[in-house]
Motif scaffolding. Structure first.
Motif, PDB file in Angstrom:
ATOM      1  N   PHE A   1       7.736   4.200   4.036  1.00 33.08           N
ATOM      2  CA  PHE A   1       7.432   5.068   4.700  1.00 33.08           C
ATOM      3  C   PHE A   1       8.042   6.306   4.067  1.00 33.08           C
ATOM      4  CE2 PHE A   1       7.426   6.349   8.673  1.00 33.08           C
ATOM      5  CZ  PHE A   1       5.847   6.110   9.583  1.00 33.08           C
ATOM      6  N   ALA A   2       9.277   6.701   4.311  1.00 36.00           N
ATOM      7  CA  ALA A   2       9.476   7.612   4.196  1.00 36.00           C
ATOM      8  C   ALA A   2       8.661   8.388   3.491  1.00 36.00           C
ATOM      9  CB  ALA A   2      10.464   8.504   4.432  1.00 36.00           C
ATOM     10  N   ALA A   3       8.552   8.101   1.966  1.00 35.06           N
ATOM     11  CA  ALA A   3       7.882   8.662   1.095  1.00 35.06           C
ATOM     12  C   ALA A   3       6.464   9.655   1.118  1.00 35.06           C
ATOM     13  CB  ALA A   3       8.455   8.112  -0.346  1.00 35.06           C
ATOM     14  N   ALA A   4       5.207   8.093   1.495  1.00 34.19           N
ATOM     15  CA  ALA A   4       4.174   8.613   2.077  1.00 34.19           C
ATOM     16  C   ALA A   4       4.518   9.293   2.939  1.00 34.19           C
ATOM     17  CB  ALA A   4       3.640   6.871   2.068  1.00 34.19           C
ATOM     18  N   ALA A   5       5.029   8.979   4.076  1.00 38.97           N
ATOM     19  CA  ALA A   5       4.902  10.166   5.003  1.00 38.97           C
ATOM     20  C   ALA A   5       5.182  11.552   4.441  1.00 38.97           C
ATOM     21  CB  ALA A   5       6.025  10.011   6.290  1.00 38.97           C
ATOM     22  N   ARG A   6       6.232  12.436   3.510  1.00 38.17           N
ATOM     23  CA  ARG A   6       6.058  13.176   3.373  1.00 38.17           C
ATOM     24  C   ARG A   6       5.104  13.911   2.381  1.00 38.17           C
ATOM     25  NH1 ARG A   6      12.340  11.110   3.088  1.00 38.17           N
ATOM     26  NH2 ARG A   6      12.981  11.887   4.794  1.00 38.17           N
ATOM     27  N   ALA A   7       4.713  12.766   1.210  1.00 41.81           N
ATOM     28  CA  ALA A   7       3.691  12.948   0.567  1.00 41.81           C
ATOM     29  C   ALA A   7       2.433  13.252   1.186  1.00 41.81           C
ATOM     30  CB  ALA A   7       3.392  11.809  -0.775  1.00 41.81           C
ATOM     31  N   ALA A   8       1.567  12.896   2.454  1.00 42.92           N
ATOM     32  CA  ALA A   8       1.045  12.695   3.199  1.00 42.92           C
ATOM     33  C   ALA A   8       1.096  14.377   3.980  1.00 42.92           C
ATOM     34  CB  ALA A   8       0.640  11.777   4.166  1.00 42.92           C
TER      35      ALA A   8
ATOM     36  N   ALA B   1       1.362  -1.450  -0.496  1.00 45.22           N
ATOM     37  CA  ALA B   1       0.029   0.089  -0.094  1.00 45.22           C
ATOM     38  C   ALA B   1       0.254   1.175  -0.604  1.00 45.22           C
ATOM     39  CB  ALA B   1      -1.237  -0.140   1.420  1.00 45.22           C
ATOM     40  N   LEU B   2       2.210   1.105   0.695  1.00 46.51           N
ATOM     41  CA  LEU B   2       2.438   2.453   0.791  1.00 46.51           C
ATOM     42  C   LEU B   2       3.375   2.322  -0.854  1.00 46.51           C
ATOM     43  CD1 LEU B   2       5.382   1.720   3.815  1.00 46.51           C
ATOM     44  CD2 LEU B   2       3.241   3.772   3.933  1.00 46.51           C
ATOM     45  N   VAL B   3       3.800   1.542  -1.266  1.00 49.27           N
ATOM     46  CA  VAL B   3       4.600   2.175  -2.640  1.00 49.27           C
ATOM     47  C   VAL B   3       3.181   1.877  -3.591  1.00 49.27           C
ATOM     48  CG1 VAL B   3       5.393   0.740  -5.049  1.00 49.27           C
ATOM     49  CG2 VAL B   3       6.272  -0.556  -2.410  1.00 49.27           C
ATOM     50  N   GLY B   4       1.731   1.711  -3.156  1.00 47.69           N
ATOM     51  CA  GLY B   4       1.133   2.288  -4.230  1.00 47.69           C
ATOM     52  C   GLY B   4       0.311   3.539  -3.894  1.00 47.69           C
ATOM     53  N   GLY B   5       0.333   3.769  -2.806  1.00 48.18           N
ATOM     54  CA  GLY B   5      -0.026   5.257  -2.851  1.00 48.18           C
ATOM     55  C   GLY B   5      -1.198   5.452  -2.526  1.00 48.18           C
ATOM     56  N   ALA B   6      -1.398   4.209  -2.055  1.00 47.64           N
ATOM     57  CA  ALA B   6      -2.584   3.773  -0.889  1.00 47.64           C
ATOM     58  C   ALA B   6      -2.788   4.379   0.296  1.00 47.64           C
ATOM     59  CB  ALA B   6      -2.958   2.722  -1.160  1.00 47.64           C
ATOM     60  N   VAL B   7      -1.593   4.799   1.222  1.00 51.21           N
ATOM     61  CA  VAL B   7      -1.175   5.305   2.602  1.00 51.21           C
ATOM     62  C   VAL B   7      -1.401   6.598   2.340  1.00 51.21           C
ATOM     63  CG1 VAL B   7      -0.472   4.852   5.263  1.00 51.21           C
ATOM     64  CG2 VAL B   7      -0.830   2.581   3.256  1.00 51.21           C
ATOM     65  N   GLY B   8      -2.453   7.131   3.683  1.00 52.16           N
ATOM     66  CA  GLY B   8      -2.288   8.919   3.702  1.00 52.16           C
ATOM     67  C   GLY B   8      -1.414   9.015   5.274  1.00 52.16           C
ATOM     68  N   ALA B   9      -2.071   9.978   6.108  1.00 54.29           N
ATOM     69  CA  ALA B   9      -1.265  10.337   7.376  1.00 54.29           C
ATOM     70  C   ALA B   9      -2.130   9.273   8.526  1.00 54.29           C
ATOM     71  CB  ALA B   9      -1.682  11.970   7.890  1.00 54.29           C
ATOM     72  N   ARG B  10      -3.253   9.555   8.084  1.00 55.50           N
ATOM     73  CA  ARG B  10      -3.726   8.462   9.353  1.00 55.50           C
ATOM     74  C   ARG B  10      -3.486   7.129   9.445  1.00 55.50           C
ATOM     75  NH1 ARG B  10     -10.396   6.700   9.260  1.00 55.50           N
ATOM     76  NH2 ARG B  10     -10.422   5.989  10.350  1.00 55.50           N
ATOM     77  N   GLU B  11      -3.441   6.317   8.430  1.00 57.45           N
ATOM     78  CA  GLU B  11      -2.511   4.952   8.291  1.00 57.45           C
ATOM     79  C   GLU B  11      -0.731   5.083   8.781  1.00 57.45           C
ATOM     80  OE1 GLU B  11      -6.134   5.526   6.586  1.00 57.45           O
ATOM     81  OE2 GLU B  11      -4.436   5.960   6.146  1.00 57.45           O
TER      82      GLU B  11
END
Length: 320
Positions: free
Chosen positions: A246-253, A130-140
């Motif tokens: 994880f870091a990329a998703a957190a920054r994107a969120a 889900a992280l790689v797929g961009g499906a995870v937001g700040a909440r998760e």
């Protein structure tokens, strides 16, 4: 140095052989190995090509493990490295008619890590995907760190419970060092949650899946020292790919760097301290491990892998 009397290049197979369906394509400086949907390649010098081909040819029928030093000479350590890779991905079977009941603890550690790798391959990592797929937001992401915080906060008490079984001085020294290294790690994750304005950290209850994980580790530490040792590395190995995602998703969120940095710091502390080798260290102090003991410990590993996968699915449930 390991307490094991086995050389570092030993294998727990008496006569390793390729499973039916394994394909090996060996070229001058590269080989491709495949079994089902799992494949990997290896690069080597031109001089090693013939030796890699010879190893694969012998594995097609079964190779006497004790004969590897004589057959392969200076290439023997590299042959064992390939055997460990084959085992990790499930390419090997035992071709000996009879296998010894007891297995040296250091060799059992090899079996544990290979077994866990295959179990994790079957279970997958829904959260990583889900992280790689961009499906995870700040909440998760905050939920993930919150559940991780609960596990890390419980670690000192869990490790402390295991000391009751640490009668061997070497085992006790390893566990005491591990306990000291784990103290205060929860504060790193607490900093991350505070930076993300996560409210009620101290009052938050863990998810049922997290509670089950912590409870299982408590029981293993208090009652099943071999199973506890076999499972520990699952929590201590750093996954660089996961933490990059994880870091990329957190920054994107839009989460602050104060949230990202402590999570990465904790992962790096574990890696720098070589915590991922804790299972090998502890099992090397175990002496001979019977077949029955190995089966019980591997069952604990399988349950823990499945429990970790269940926690990841629970974290993603709101997305469903």
């Amino acid at each position: 140095m390991s307490a094991s009397t086995e050389p570092l290049t030993a294998t727990y197979y008496r006569r390793p052989a390729f499973r039916d369906g394994v394909r090996a394509t060996v070229e001058a400086e590269r080989a491709l190995f495949a079994y089902g949907s799992i494949s990997f390649d290896a690069e080597f010098s031109p001089a090693a090509g013939a030796l890699v081909a010879a190893l694969c040819e012998r594995l097609a029928a079964g190779l006497d493990a004790d004969a590897i030093p004589e057959l392969f000479g200076d290439f023997a350590p590299h042959a064992h490295e390939l055997l460990r890779s084959f085992d990790r991905y499930g390419y090997l079977r035992e071709a000996a008619l009879a296998v010894p009941d007891a297995l040296d603890g250091a060799l059992f550690a090899q079996q544990v890590t290979a077994f866990a790798e295959r179990a994790r391959g079957r279970a997958g990592s829904a959260f990583h995907a889900a992280l790689v797929g961009g499906a995870v937001g700040a909440r998760e992401l905050i939920a993930y760190v919150t559940e991780y915080y609960h596990v890390v906060a419980a670690a000192p008490a869990i490790i402390g419970a295991s000391l009751a079984h640490a009668h061997d001085p070497r085992r006790r020294a390893i566990l005491e060092r591990f306990l000291r290294a784990e103290l205060g790690h929860d504060r790193m994750l607490r900093r991350a949650l505070l930076a993300a304005d996560a409210a009620g950290i101290d009052d938050a209850l863990p998810l049922p899946e997290t509670f089950a994980l912590v409870s299982m580790l408590h029981v293993l530490a208090a009652q099943e020292p071999l199973g506890f040792a076999a499972c520990l590395f699952l929590f201590e190995e750093e996954s660089a790919a996961f933490h990059r995602a994880f870091a990329a998703a957190a920054r994107a969120a839009g989460l602050p760097e104060g949230f990202v940095a402590p999570v990465l710091e904790h992962a790096h502390v574990n890696d720098a301290g070589d915590h991922g080798s804790i299972t090998t260290e502890l099992l090397s102090c175990s002496g001979p491990v019977s077949a029955e003991e190995r089966i019980v410990a591997l069952k604990h590993v399988a349950i823990l892998v499945e429990s970790l996968a269940a926690l990841e699915r629970a974290l993603l449930a709101p997305l469903g």
